[in-house]
Design an enzyme around this catalytic site. Sequence first.
Site, short mmCIF file in Angstrom:
data_model
loop_
_atom_site.label_atom_id
_atom_site.label_comp_id
_atom_site.label_asym_id
_atom_site.label_seq_id
_atom_site.Cartn_x
_atom_site.Cartn_y
_atom_site.Cartn_z
N THR A 70 0.77 -1.20 -0.14
CA THR A 70 0.12 -0.07 -0.01
C THR A 70 0.93 1.13 0.05
O THR A 70 0.67 2.27 -0.96
CB THR A 70 -0.93 -0.23 1.19
OG1 THR A 70 -1.88 -1.16 1.04
CG2 THR A 70 -1.78 1.22 1.41
N ASN A 149 -5.66 -10.13 -7.21
CA ASN A 149 -5.96 -10.89 -5.96
C ASN A 149 -7.14 -11.39 -5.54
O ASN A 149 -7.02 -12.54 -4.88
CB ASN A 149 -5.85 -9.69 -4.66
CG ASN A 149 -6.71 -8.43 -4.81
OD1 ASN A 149 -6.75 -7.99 -5.96
ND2 ASN A 149 -7.48 -8.27 -3.91
N GLN A 177 0.56 -9.68 -5.78
CA GLN A 177 0.14 -11.02 -5.74
C GLN A 177 0.87 -11.99 -6.62
O GLN A 177 0.70 -13.15 -6.69
CB GLN A 177 -1.49 -11.29 -6.19
CG GLN A 177 -2.31 -10.77 -5.27
CD GLN A 177 -2.48 -11.31 -3.95
OE1 GLN A 177 -1.81 -12.66 -3.92
NE2 GLN A 177 -3.03 -10.73 -2.90
N CYS A 324 -9.19 -6.40 2.72
CA CYS A 324 -8.93 -4.78 2.92
C CYS A 324 -10.35 -4.13 2.82
O CYS A 324 -10.53 -3.04 3.18
CB CYS A 324 -8.08 -4.29 2.06
SG CYS A 324 -6.43 -5.22 1.90
C1 LIG Z 1 -3.03 -6.70 -5.26
C2 LIG Z 1 -2.68 -6.06 -3.98
N1 LIG Z 1 -2.34 -4.85 -3.77
C3 LIG Z 1 -2.10 -4.19 -2.77
C4 LIG Z 1 -2.18 -5.18 -1.57
C5 LIG Z 1 -1.84 -4.31 -0.25
O1 LIG Z 1 -0.70 -4.59 0.41
P1 LIG Z 1 -0.19 -4.67 1.70
O2 LIG Z 1 -0.95 -5.18 2.77
O3 LIG Z 1 1.38 -5.00 1.55
O4 LIG Z 1 -0.25 -2.99 1.86
C6 LIG Z 1 -2.56 -6.26 -1.54
C7 LIG Z 1 -3.20 -6.95 -0.28
O5 LIG Z 1 -4.14 -7.44 0.11
C8 LIG Z 1 -3.06 -6.95 -2.78
O6 LIG Z 1 -3.57 -8.07 -2.76
#
Ligand SMILES: Cc1ncc(COP(=O)(O)O)c(C=O)c1O
Length: 380
Positions: A70, A149, A177, A324
């Site tokens: 993120t 994801n 992913q 999320c």
């Molecule tokens: C495709 C994708 N992008 C971004 C994120 C965010 O990752 P992080 O938990 O490291 O902030 C995720 C997590 O679910 C994800 O699956």
Amino acid sequence: MIYLDNNSTTRIDPRVLETMLPFLTDSFANASSTHKFGVMAGRAVNLARQQVAELLNCNPGEIIFTSGATEAINLAIKGVAESYCQKGKHIVTVQTEHKAVLDVCYYLEGRGFEVTYLPVQPDGLLDINTVEEAIRPDTILVCVMTVNNEIGVIQPIKEIAELAHVNGALFMTDATQAVGKMAIDVEAFDIDLLAFSSHKFYGPKGIGGLYIRQHSTRNLRLQAAIHGGGHEKGLRSGTLNVPGIVGLGKAAELSNIQMHADAELIRILRDHLELSLLSIPNTKVNGNKTTRLYNVTNILFKDCDSDALILGLNDIAVSNGSACTAALIEPSHVLSALGLNKEDAFSCLRFSLGRFNNSDEILDTVSAVNLLVQKLRMLA
Ligand SMILES: Cc1ncc(COP(=O)(O)O)c(C=O)c1O
């Protein structure tokens, strides 16, 4: 627990934990300190940067450590927007991106940027022609995720990167992913910015990074996201998370060694699970089944509420979309983009497998889901 929610997060590999432990106990020095112990911590960070660089086929100097994907995505998109706004204020992305990308784009729209959100085909894949049509002379960035994801489809990022570059835009991919699970070569794919996260491939949480191309052809300049002591080339200040970075490095090294062996075993388990679940009447796989990562299947169980399924499965951890956004009661934006109506989108489960699953767990899951679906449909 039978854990089939590996796209949400993975169990830390015991070899990763073992590598991290000394940096949480005796070797706790700050990697910026100039005394002997700080230098040793700095060396461990350098090794981790090297291990990540080997996984992505880049130079260690092109990796910036962040708290996860993120933050890396925020640094990349906002950084490009701020640095390249003289050239243009248009960004191209996709409706099925993770909220980490979409929310940054919404934020930038509130600050004078224009964003095109491309639709996907009913199988979740992007039609490359729509990318070409969307790019304009003022487009500064094309941002397309490598692997989705929720449904696991793999977008044609090499071709999209080429299109972006031919038209004078930068190309970024959220590879959260993909990294650690499939071969990613930033050189071969000609990627400018790539975000990744350690906890998706058996590393610790709270650590990830951004690859930023530093070549003579395209030497990217980004505005910093976090200002302070000038760490990470001034792009992301703050004392380095040495144990996390060391763990990420080890996870990258392990993935580099066993990614293909993992893939082979996990694919067999996933295919077995999918085939067995599809023998339940009125079920269907969401998304393209061939251009898809080997570890995930997203299945529609007609007339079964996914929350009831998750609750009823009790000791089996599965998901009905992106964790999320789990607090929201809107249907998954990914499934909606595939054309599923609200009712169907609320009747889907994502099973995402990992390195630590086995065939007994798959058998148990199949019989538990089978029974539960029958029960819920009888109650409906
Ligand atoms: C495709 C994708 N992008 C971004 C994120 C965010 O990752 P992080 O938990 O490291 O902030 C995720 C997590 O679910 C994800 O699956």
